[in-house]
Design a protein around this motif. Sequence first.
Motif, PDB file in Angstrom:
ATOM      1  N   PHE A   4       0.964  -1.473  -0.036  1.00  0.00           N
ATOM      2  CA  PHE A   4      -0.166   0.210   0.060  1.00  0.00           C
ATOM      3  C   PHE A   4       1.025   1.363  -0.027  1.00  0.00           C
ATOM      4  O   PHE A   4       0.499   2.361  -0.578  1.00  0.00           O
ATOM      5  CB  PHE A   4      -0.879  -0.019   1.349  1.00  0.00           C
ATOM      6  CG  PHE A   4      -2.128  -0.937   1.228  1.00  0.00           C
ATOM      7  CD1 PHE A   4      -2.266  -1.666   0.224  1.00  0.00           C
ATOM      8  CD2 PHE A   4      -2.892  -1.318   2.313  1.00  0.00           C
ATOM      9  CE1 PHE A   4      -3.426  -2.526  -0.111  1.00  0.00           C
ATOM     10  CE2 PHE A   4      -4.024  -2.132   2.203  1.00  0.00           C
ATOM     11  CZ  PHE A   4      -4.073  -2.759   1.258  1.00  0.00           C
ATOM     12  N   ILE A   8      12.757  -1.209   2.409  1.00  0.00           N
ATOM     13  CA  ILE A   8      12.607  -1.838   3.713  1.00  0.00           C
ATOM     14  C   ILE A   8      13.349  -3.208   3.697  1.00  0.00           C
ATOM     15  O   ILE A   8      14.343  -3.835   4.321  1.00  0.00           O
ATOM     16  CB  ILE A   8      11.186  -2.250   4.058  1.00  0.00           C
ATOM     17  CG1 ILE A   8      10.735  -0.756   4.687  1.00  0.00           C
ATOM     18  CG2 ILE A   8      10.839  -3.257   5.281  1.00  0.00           C
ATOM     19  CD1 ILE A   8       9.186  -0.920   5.043  1.00  0.00           C
ATOM     20  N   CYS A  55       0.739   3.268   5.837  1.00  0.00           N
ATOM     21  CA  CYS A  55       0.951   1.799   6.165  1.00  0.00           C
ATOM     22  C   CYS A  55      -0.135   1.238   7.121  1.00  0.00           C
ATOM     23  O   CYS A  55      -0.300   1.816   8.035  1.00  0.00           O
ATOM     24  CB  CYS A  55       2.374   1.608   6.645  1.00  0.00           C
ATOM     25  SG  CYS A  55       2.726   0.047   7.530  1.00  0.00           S
ATOM     26  N   SER A  95      -0.077  -1.370   8.625  1.00  0.00           N
ATOM     27  CA  SER A  95       0.682  -2.345   9.650  1.00  0.00           C
ATOM     28  C   SER A  95       1.673  -1.402  10.816  1.00  0.00           C
ATOM     29  O   SER A  95       2.097  -1.967  11.605  1.00  0.00           O
ATOM     30  CB  SER A  95       1.473  -3.358   9.245  1.00  0.00           C
ATOM     31  OG  SER A  95       0.820  -4.147   8.103  1.00  0.00           O
TER      32      SER A  95
HETATM   33  S1  SF4 Z   1       3.187  -3.411   5.532  1.00  0.00           S
HETATM   34 FE1  SF4 Z   1       3.443  -1.145   5.391  1.00  0.00          FE
HETATM   35  S2  SF4 Z   1       5.524  -0.933   4.761  1.00  0.00           S
HETATM   36 FE2  SF4 Z   1       5.193  -3.067   4.568  1.00  0.00          FE
HETATM   37  S3  SF4 Z   1       4.656  -3.132   2.249  1.00  0.00           S
HETATM   38 FE3  SF4 Z   1       2.520  -2.747   3.401  1.00  0.00          FE
HETATM   39  S4  SF4 Z   1       2.185  -0.589   3.623  1.00  0.00           S
HETATM   40 FE4  SF4 Z   1       4.473  -0.941   2.938  1.00  0.00          FE
END
Ligand code: SF4
Length: 454
Positions: free
Chosen positions: A30, A52, A87, A89
Amino acid sequence: MQTSFTAEQLRQPDIAEANAELRKCVHCGFCMATCPTYLISGDELEAPRGRIYLAKVLLEEEKDAPRPEVLAHLDHCLTCLSCTTTCPSGVGYDKLIAIIRRRTANAPTRPAAKRLARRLLIHTVPEPARLRPLARLGRFIAPLAKPLLNRRREWRPLAAMLDMAGGARPQRPLFGDYPPLAEGPGEGRRAALLTGCAQGVFGRAISEATLHLLRMAGFHVVIPRQAGCCGAMEEHLGEHARAVRRAAANVRAWVEASAELVVIDASGCAGTVKEYAALLKDDPAMARNAVRLAENAFELSELLAPLADALPWRAPRRKRLVWHAPCSLTHHLRIADQPKGLLERVGFEVLEPAEAHLCCGAGGANAVLEPEIAATLRARKLDHLHAAAADAIASANFGCMRNLASEARLPLFHYAQLLAWAAGGPDPFLTANRRMPATRDGGACSGGTCGCAT
Ligand code: SF4
Ligand code: SF4
């Protein structure tokens, strides 16, 4: 995201912190839709999810000098934190990128010109006594040096630095002790005003406007000479120890000035000052005052919005403004409406551009270090701002204003300048300079209503 750190690695506090954040990521992607570097490149390694993953590999392998192309993907990040807003999460991308920046601050795999530009930024921008002469020199040599530096892609950060340093005549930063101009909700409380580093040298009109507003609201404003740069620039470049020293110097200066609260009119700096408690948690001499002042640190609109009905506004101002929301305001401080609400309260019409959530290209130190990305995002942002057919652009962060001003076809003001006008200050449209968000002649006071000593 699965990680495979060893028990020994997890005993390192930064790796333990990174591990906790990495494990929150569920790969949903997202965040990619709102990442400016992904939107302009289409490359997943230029998106938060890709970065990340790169961070995980670097930390697992404990590589502080990654391959140049890997380092470039991480360096391109604007630290706009749009991904943290999106995000679902709650991945602390800000924490992850800060850890990576500290570990890679002096990576020898960065191109030499970029390493030089980073050194120059660290040793000049936070130091007005060095920035002012450099700016004078920059104005002098820019016409000759810039075309030469722009010939080679790797030297363009140095050309961008000349642009930044030489774009306007440097000014004397504002210092002093200013009693209230009126009785008001401030009740004479002592408010330290942070005038910052680059804004102090190039954007004095903004500090004057904020000073006027605070004094008209009944605050006793102090601007200690010993306070200066908030440390954000150094933190962005991974120079954590330097940022901690800046924070300590500011806290000491504000305590000596008996400040009860701290007011910051640059949203990027406000985010950093609010983190002083964390920055100084290991300094026994400073920690208690850092907590007190960080808890009483306000981005200007946070302080003024609840007091708005009690402020001595003069005639309503009837101009159409288009609002550029700095990422530091929207995604870091999560302040959405206060500055716009204040502007509307005093009569302005405030328009929202398309893609308001996207960075203008100035995030972090990228206006200098990544001039091509900055130029692409700036052009995209200005297209939207110009399409609003407003009288001026209003914003809340000097770094964004400097970046946009180089190509803007409209006057650019900090919202404090517009509010100060509504509170009896000078009309900023009379002194507007489309290239610079400051006074036209650079060095002069913009009107004298603040009563500043200089
Ligand atoms: S959890 Fe958050 S940081 Fe990980 S891909 Fe999904 S939106 Fe991006
Ligand atoms: S901070 Fe901004 S540029 Fe960096 S990954 Fe997140 S959205 Fe992209």
